[in-house]
Design a protein around this motif. Structure first.
Motif, PDB file in Angstrom:
ATOM      1  N   ARG A 100       0.822  -1.217   0.000  1.00 26.95           N
ATOM      2  CA  ARG A 100       0.000   0.000   0.000  1.00 26.95           C
ATOM      3  C   ARG A 100       0.848   1.256   0.000  1.00 26.95           C
ATOM      4  N   GLY A 101       2.094   1.118  -0.409  1.00 29.08           N
ATOM      5  CA  GLY A 101       2.930   2.283  -0.627  1.00 29.08           C
ATOM      6  C   GLY A 101       3.924   2.619   0.457  1.00 29.08           C
ATOM      7  N   TYR A 102       3.934   1.907   1.568  1.00 29.66           N
ATOM      8  CA  TYR A 102       4.817   2.232   2.697  1.00 29.66           C
ATOM      9  C   TYR A 102       6.107   1.413   2.576  1.00 29.66           C
ATOM     10  N   ALA A 103       6.992   1.907   1.732  1.00 29.65           N
ATOM     11  CA  ALA A 103       8.210   1.157   1.402  1.00 29.65           C
ATOM     12  C   ALA A 103       9.164   1.055   2.577  1.00 29.65           C
ATOM     13  N   ASP A 104       9.109   2.005   3.518  1.00 29.19           N
ATOM     14  CA  ASP A 104      10.047   2.011   4.650  1.00 29.19           C
ATOM     15  C   ASP A 104       9.458   1.372   5.901  1.00 29.19           C
ATOM     16  N   PHE A 105       8.340   0.697   5.763  1.00 26.56           N
ATOM     17  CA  PHE A 105       7.683   0.135   6.952  1.00 26.56           C
ATOM     18  C   PHE A 105       8.583  -0.885   7.648  1.00 26.56           C
ATOM     19  N   LYS A 106       8.546  -0.853   8.996  1.00 31.20           N
ATOM     20  CA  LYS A 106       9.301  -1.807   9.804  1.00 31.20           C
ATOM     21  C   LYS A 106       8.490  -2.189  11.034  1.00 31.20           C
ATOM     22  N   VAL A 107       8.617  -3.446  11.435  1.00 35.00           N
ATOM     23  CA  VAL A 107       8.139  -3.875  12.751  1.00 35.00           C
ATOM     24  C   VAL A 107       9.336  -3.777  13.682  1.00 35.00           C
ATOM     25  N   GLN A 108       9.315  -2.769  14.535  1.00 37.33           N
ATOM     26  CA  GLN A 108      10.487  -2.512  15.381  1.00 37.33           C
ATOM     27  C   GLN A 108      10.589  -3.487  16.543  1.00 37.33           C
ATOM     28  N   ALA A 109       9.461  -3.901  17.090  1.00 38.78           N
ATOM     29  CA  ALA A 109       9.488  -4.829  18.222  1.00 38.78           C
ATOM     30  C   ALA A 109       8.102  -5.438  18.401  1.00 38.78           C
ATOM     31  N   VAL A 110       8.105  -6.640  18.960  1.00 36.81           N
ATOM     32  CA  VAL A 110       6.863  -7.315  19.345  1.00 36.81           C
ATOM     33  C   VAL A 110       7.009  -7.701  20.807  1.00 36.81           C
ATOM     34  N   ALA A 111       6.096  -7.209  21.636  1.00 32.83           N
ATOM     35  CA  ALA A 111       6.207  -7.417  23.082  1.00 32.83           C
ATOM     36  C   ALA A 111       5.030  -8.223  23.593  1.00 32.83           C
ATOM     37  N   PRO A 112       5.204  -9.558  23.708  1.00 28.03           N
ATOM     38  CA  PRO A 112       4.157 -10.349  24.364  1.00 28.03           C
ATOM     39  C   PRO A 112       4.345 -10.342  25.872  1.00 28.03           C
ATOM     40  N   GLU A 113       3.305 -10.056  26.599  1.00 30.40           N
ATOM     41  CA  GLU A 113       3.369 -10.018  28.059  1.00 30.40           C
ATOM     42  C   GLU A 113       2.274 -10.906  28.625  1.00 30.40           C
ATOM     43  N   VAL A 114       2.615 -11.628  29.691  1.00 27.34           N
ATOM     44  CA  VAL A 114       1.638 -12.484  30.341  1.00 27.34           C
ATOM     45  C   VAL A 114       1.202 -11.831  31.652  1.00 27.34           C
ATOM     46  N   ALA A 115      -0.082 -11.942  31.950  1.00 32.96           N
ATOM     47  CA  ALA A 115      -0.603 -11.360  33.181  1.00 32.96           C
ATOM     48  C   ALA A 115       0.006 -12.050  34.396  1.00 32.96           C
TER      49      ALA A 115
END
Length: 777
Positions: free
Chosen positions: A239-254
């Protein structure tokens, strides 16, 4: 039962005693000892020589206290003894051991989700073997890990022992399964162009909702996170966002381990459009203008890597056709952050001269090698093209035969040779489905289908289906050979048998037939099918016009239908041209389809006619892709030859074409006939428009809404000699508007249609509500 109550504390105490017991000292002894004899006590199963080998102390010379302690530790760490003591007594070292007991039986308590036999396969402790506390703890951890993989992170497993006589114990694993640790919330940080709700729809992982009892995707699976990251990346970049990045994924448990919270931290970057698009040649003698004609990237279009890839494939294909081996197409992108444009240059460069020595295929236990090889445009001896190898692997994955496909290259027997290794992992390709459907007019129906996508490992498709409703039944078998004669020819053979029993009418119908066709590509998005159909269509049990002897009232159907009774053979040649923009998939926001069909009946049989059909459909997303627009136009015409009259089973009834009307509810009708049955028409057209949108409810509920407006008509008869006068077969427009509620449930997708006919004839039959269900289980 006393030992069992001690639980984990008892196991800990046993280990602590064993480790902490000091060497027993004889009063008055010095810090060094000399032993001439070793006496072993307490051993029952363990040979003395084994104990001496772990002891490893010299005889006849000084032994320090440190050496005695080291010997004690070696015996204890051997895992053979529950208790060990070393006692110097004069010139004799007394070794007292208490062996671990033997496991009598192993039992599990509290497990409901996993059966005992499943848990027995997980643990390494076994009956009639020596009990080891460390192994029991490891087994408990392994069982907990299996429960965690099912989303039950709060599961607890405690190993306990019950002592029996004869130095035996029963080992019991007490299981507390706990509830499923659900994904309570999936959030995003850094998104501005798309809402959290839209991005959650992209992910494979789903958060828990009202249907959490049935939906299993709301449990946390770490292996899905990389897939989700790639899905987000593909979504944004298309969709045109050539510089897109997933910087981090933070899964947290209660804290109480009963819920997960996942947060994706993303960087969208600017939305680019294509600026200047050029093609240059760095290969002597190669004209760039010919390759520029293959370009499918246009200035001003939103950036999409798929369009670049499509252009490269087209240019590489042209190079192969021209015999220009080892020419590669290199896309060079120049970013302009100020204007948010990407200047693109396709550079033709000379690549390294490398050939494919051979293609090795492994892992296919059911699928034949030839089915895999035909997805490769490269064969042994061809110039090596890494892109073509990747595309071939993608085509293999798209078949649905394999759970995983890996295609990698390695050096061959010479510097200019490579070997392509193709490793596939088979997966089930057949399914046996029991299903049900529901419609307000058709009632409850049931179906049984057997489907195999890779029949006998040859890549062929086989479908057998049987369906039965309140007033109609259908059955059929379809066989498809996707590579007929080893070429890209899709051969199809189909048999069917369908009946209706007074289905909103005062007559019955039966159709039995055979169809065979051959389909092949004619362009990048277009395909053409040539086919032959032979069928026998029967209209029977038509009520004749008569006088009821009890009431004196007229009863029966139109004379037109009564005259058309009987069975007629139709032998027809036909073709279908179809165009589907989704094949290339350059624009993820807009998709459109076109289909043109014609069937020429009269190659034998009782019917001579030309039947023409047209379909055009488009779908587009807007407002951050939360709203979907759909539009469809359909039309058809039956033209009889040699001045014949069309028959009811040749004509159109408009069933399903315009919402808001019953089946057989519109079209030409003999108004003077007592039953006023619909007669069908030689012509029809229908325009359907719809918009689908969220209702503001949490997306995990799977509930959406829609508005629709339909219009169309069915008209035209060759014979208008009805009962006591002419029939109405004019082209009267019908129109309806309505609202829909969509609900994705575990039993299948539900659609509730509420409609109102706004333009209609007095004799039309309306249907203001309809509920449809379609599911497999």
């Amino acid at each position: 039962m006393t030992d069992r109550k001690l639980g984990k504390g008892a196991l800990a105490l046993i280990s602590a005693l064993a480790v902490a017991v000091p060497v027993t000292m004889v009063p008055g002894t010095a810090s060094a000892y000399v032993f001439s004899n070793v006496r072993i006590e307490g051993n029952q199963r363990i040979e003395p020589q084994t104990i001496l080998s772990f002891l490893d102390l010299p005889r006849g010379r000084d032994v320090s206290g440190g050496e005695l302690n080291a010997a004690l530790q070696r015996l204890q760490n051997s895992g053979l003894f529950e208790k060990v003591e070393l006692t110097p007594s004069g010139g004799t070292l007394i070794v007292s051991v208490a062996e671990y007991p033997t496991i009598n039986t192993i039992a599990f308590e509290g497990n409901k989700r996993l059966k005992d036999e499943n848990l027995n396969e997980i643990i390494k402790s076994k009956s009639r073997r020596v009990y080891s506390p460390a192994q029991a703890e490891a087994d408990a951890a392994a069982i907990s890990q299996v429960y965690a993989a099912q989303g039950r992170l709060a599961a607890r497993v405690d190993p306990k022992i019950i002592r029996r006589d004869g130095n035996r114990v029963d080992l019991v694993f007490e299981v507390r399964e706990g509830d499923v640790t659900e994904i309570e919330r999936i959030g995003f940080v850094g998104n501005r162009a798309f809402s959290d709700q839209r991005l959650r729809n992209v992910l494979q992982t789903k958060q828990a909702g009202i249907l959490r009892t049935f939906i299993k995707r709301d449990t946390f699976a770490p292996e899905r996170l990389p897939v989700d990251e790639q899905l987000l990346t593909d979504f944004y970049r298309s969709r045109g966002y050539a510089d897109f990045k997933v910087q981090a994924v933070a899964p947290e448990v209660a804290r109480d381990r009963d819920a997960f919270y996942i947060t994706f931290q993303i960087q969208e970057g600017p939305r680019y459009t294509f600026g200047n698009v050029t093609t240059v040649s760095e290969v002597p003698g190669v004209d760039a203008a010919e390759f520029a004609a293959q370009n499918r990237v246009r200035t001003g279009e939103v950036y999409n890597p798929t369009s670049i890839d499509t252009t490269i494939r087209r240019m590489e294909a042209l190079a192969i056709r021209k015999g220009l081996n080892f020419v590669t197409i290199e896309p060079r992108i120049t970013r302009n952050l100020r204007t948010q444009k990407l200047d693109l240059t396709f550079a033709l460069t000379r690549g390294q001269r490398i050939f494919v020595e051979r293609i090795d295929i492994e892992g296919n236990t059911a699928t034949l090698d030839e089915v895999i090889r035909r997805q490769f445009g490269t064969v042994e001896g061809d110039p090596f093209n890494q892109r073509e190898i990747r595309n071939s692997a993608e085509r293999l994955r798209a078949l649905g035969y394999f759970a995983d496909v890996k295609a990698e290259s390695r050096p061959g027997s010479a510097a200019d040779q490579v070997i392509v290794d193709v490793n596939v992992e088979e997966q089930p390709t057949g399914s046996l489905s029991f299903g049900m459907s529901y419609g307000v007019s058709s009632g409850v129906g049931f179906n049984l289908s057997l489907s195999e996508k890779n029949f006998l490992g040859r890549g062929q498709e086989l479908d057998v289906s049987v369906a039965a409703g309140a007033d109609n039944q259908s059955s059929g078998i379809t066989f498809i050979e996707p590579y007929f004669l080893g070429r890209n020819l899709r051969a199809r053979a189909q048999l069917w048998y369908n009946t209706t029993d007074r289905y909103n009418a005062d007559y019955n119908t039966r159709s039995v037939g055979f169809l065979t066709g051959l389909e092949f590509p004619v362009s990048e998005n277009g395909r053409l099918e040539l086919r032959y159909k032979l069928s026998k269509d029967t209209l029977f049990d038509v009520d004749p016009v008569a006088v009821d002897p009890d009431t004196g009232e007229l009863d029966g159907s139109s004379p037109i239908l009564y005259e058309e009774q009987g069975g007629f053979f139709t032998s027809a040649l036909g073709y279908t041209y179809s165009y589907d923009s989704r094949i290339a998939g350059l624009d993820p926001l807009t998709r459109y389809r076109l289909k043109l069909t014609q069937d020429f009946a009269g190659v034998g049989g009782d019917v001579e006619s030309i039947t023409t059909g047209l379909y055009a459909g488009a779908e587009s997303n807007a407002w951050r892709e939360s709203v979907t627009f759909l539009g469809e136009f359909e039309a058809g015409a039956v033209h009889m030859l040699n001045n014949d009259n069309s028959r009811f089973l040749d004509r159109y009834t408009g069933n399903g074409k315009i919402r808001g009307f019953e089946p057989n509810g519109i079209g030409p009708r003999d108004l003077n006939a007592p039953n006023e049955d619909a007669l069908g028409g030689n012509y029809f057209w229908a325009l359907r428009t719809e918009v689908q949108f969220p209702l503001g409810l949490p997306e995990e509920y799977g509930i959406g809404g829609g508005l629709f407006a339909d219009a169309g008509s069915v008209w035209g008869l060759d014979n208008t000699n009805g009962y006591q006068g002419e029939v109405d077969d004019g082209m009267h427009v019908r129109a309806s508007v309505g609202a829909s509620v969509f609900w994705t449930t575990p039993i299948g997708p539900l659609r509730f249609n509420f409609s109102k006919a706004v333009v209609k004839e007095d004799y039309d039959l309306e249907q203001n509500f309809d509920l449809t269900i379609s599911t497999k289980f």
